[in-house]
Write a protein that holds these residues in place. Structure first.
Motif, PDB file in Angstrom:
ATOM      1  N   ARG A 181      -1.637  13.294   1.347  1.00 17.79           N
ATOM      2  CA  ARG A 181      -3.144  13.687   2.013  1.00 17.79           C
ATOM      3  C   ARG A 181      -4.131  12.756   1.385  1.00 17.79           C
ATOM      4  O   ARG A 181      -4.998  12.180   1.953  1.00 17.79           O
ATOM      5  N   GLY A 182      -4.328  12.705   0.050  1.00 19.90           N
ATOM      6  CA  GLY A 182      -5.078  11.721  -0.748  1.00 19.90           C
ATOM      7  C   GLY A 182      -5.161  10.490  -0.346  1.00 19.90           C
ATOM      8  O   GLY A 182      -6.208   9.730  -0.220  1.00 19.90           O
ATOM      9  N   ALA A 183      -3.790   9.973  -0.203  1.00 25.87           N
ATOM     10  CA  ALA A 183      -3.492   8.433   0.226  1.00 25.87           C
ATOM     11  C   ALA A 183      -4.128   8.377   1.540  1.00 25.87           C
ATOM     12  O   ALA A 183      -4.787   7.190   1.976  1.00 25.87           O
ATOM     13  N   ASP A 184      -3.862   9.253   2.421  1.00 25.21           N
ATOM     14  CA  ASP A 184      -4.422   9.285   3.663  1.00 25.21           C
ATOM     15  C   ASP A 184      -6.056   8.985   3.757  1.00 25.21           C
ATOM     16  O   ASP A 184      -6.456   8.116   4.614  1.00 25.21           O
ATOM     17  N   GLN A 185      -6.468   9.832   3.067  1.00 27.55           N
ATOM     18  CA  GLN A 185      -8.144   9.842   3.292  1.00 27.55           C
ATOM     19  C   GLN A 185      -8.703   8.526   2.638  1.00 27.55           C
ATOM     20  O   GLN A 185      -9.596   8.204   2.924  1.00 27.55           O
ATOM     21  N   ALA A 186      -7.979   7.940   1.553  1.00 27.89           N
ATOM     22  CA  ALA A 186      -8.376   6.844   1.005  1.00 27.89           C
ATOM     23  C   ALA A 186      -8.263   5.437   2.023  1.00 27.89           C
ATOM     24  O   ALA A 186      -8.981   4.553   1.629  1.00 27.89           O
ATOM     25  N   ARG A 187      -7.781   5.691   3.086  1.00 28.57           N
ATOM     26  CA  ARG A 187      -7.407   4.532   4.151  1.00 28.57           C
ATOM     27  C   ARG A 187      -8.832   3.970   4.699  1.00 28.57           C
ATOM     28  O   ARG A 187      -9.316   5.343   5.225  1.00 28.57           O
TER      29      ARG A 187
END
Lengths: 123, 123
Positions: free
Chosen positions: A117-123
Motif C-alpha cells: 500500500r505504501g509503495a502504491d501511494q508513493a507512485r
C-alpha cells in the motif's frame, strides 16, 4: 517412529532459505496441497507461484524450532525480506516417501499489505 | 529428555480453548515475554490483555500439531472466532518449572483488520 518427515522438511527449508528454490521443489510432491493465509493452493506449479516470489525476496532466515516424526513435521522460522524486515512463519508438513504432500503455512500478511500500500501511494 | 514443556503448553492450550482463561494464566510466568505480530509484550498482564480478548471471541479450536521437549514446545491450531471464521495460529513456548516464560505467536492479522474495517464502514 523415525524422523523421516522432519528430515525432508529440513532439506526443503535449507534449500529455499539457501537460495536454491529449484532444489527445494524436488522435495515437493506434484500433487501438493497448500493451505495458505489467502486460501488453498493445489499442485506444485501453484505452490511454486506462491512460494517462489517469497523465496526470491528473502534476505535471511533463521530456524526457531523444528519437530517431527515419520509423517508430519512442524517448524517455525524468522525471515527478513526485501519488503518486510521481520516476517516469521510456521509450517506444518505432511510427508510421504520423501515428498511433501501437504503444507499449512501461517504468517502475518498485514505488513506485506501495508508495504505494498505504501509503495502504491508513493507512485 | 522429557516432554515437560509440551505438557505445560497443552494444559495451557486446553484451558484457554476450553473457555477457562484464568486457568490458562496459571501456566504463564509473571515475567512472560511474548513476541506477537504487532511487537513484543512484557509481563503477564500485557499478555492477558492481548490473549484474553482473543480467547473471549473464540467459537471453536482444534489442535493440528504439537511437539516439544523438556524446555520448548511448538504447536499449530485452527480457530473459529466471532470476528474471523478461520484463524489458524502457531506458537513456540519456552517453559521453565511448569511456567511459560516466552511465547512467539504467529497468525494472520489481515482478516481481523479487514473485519474491523468492514465494521467501521457499516457504522
Amino acid at each position: 517412529m523415525t524422523d523421516q518427515a522432519l528430515r525432508t522438511t529440513l532439506a526443503y527449508f535449507e534449500a529455499w532459505t539457501g537460495g536454491d528454490f529449484d532444489k527445494a521443489m524436488t522435495y515437493v510432491s506434484p500433487d501438493i496441497t497448500c493451505d495458505a493465509p489467502a486460501g488453498r493452493l493445489q499442485g506444485a506449479e501453484a505452490f511454486r507461484a506462491f512460494m517462489g516470489p517469497f523465496a526470491g525476496m528473502l534476505r535471511s532466515a533463521g530456524l526457531r524450532a523444528a519437530y517431527g516424526d515419520d509423517s508430519t513435521a512442524l517448524l517455525m522460522y524468522d525471515t527478513e525480506t526485501a519488503l518486510v524486515a521481520h516476517a516469521p512463519g510456521a509450517e506444518r508438513h505432511t510427508v510421504h516417501d520423501g515428498l511433501i504432500t501437504h503444507v499449512q503455512i501461517i504468517f502475518d500478511r498485514l505488513p506485506f499489505e501495508e508495504a505494498r500500500r505504501g509503495a502504491d501511494q508513493a507512485r
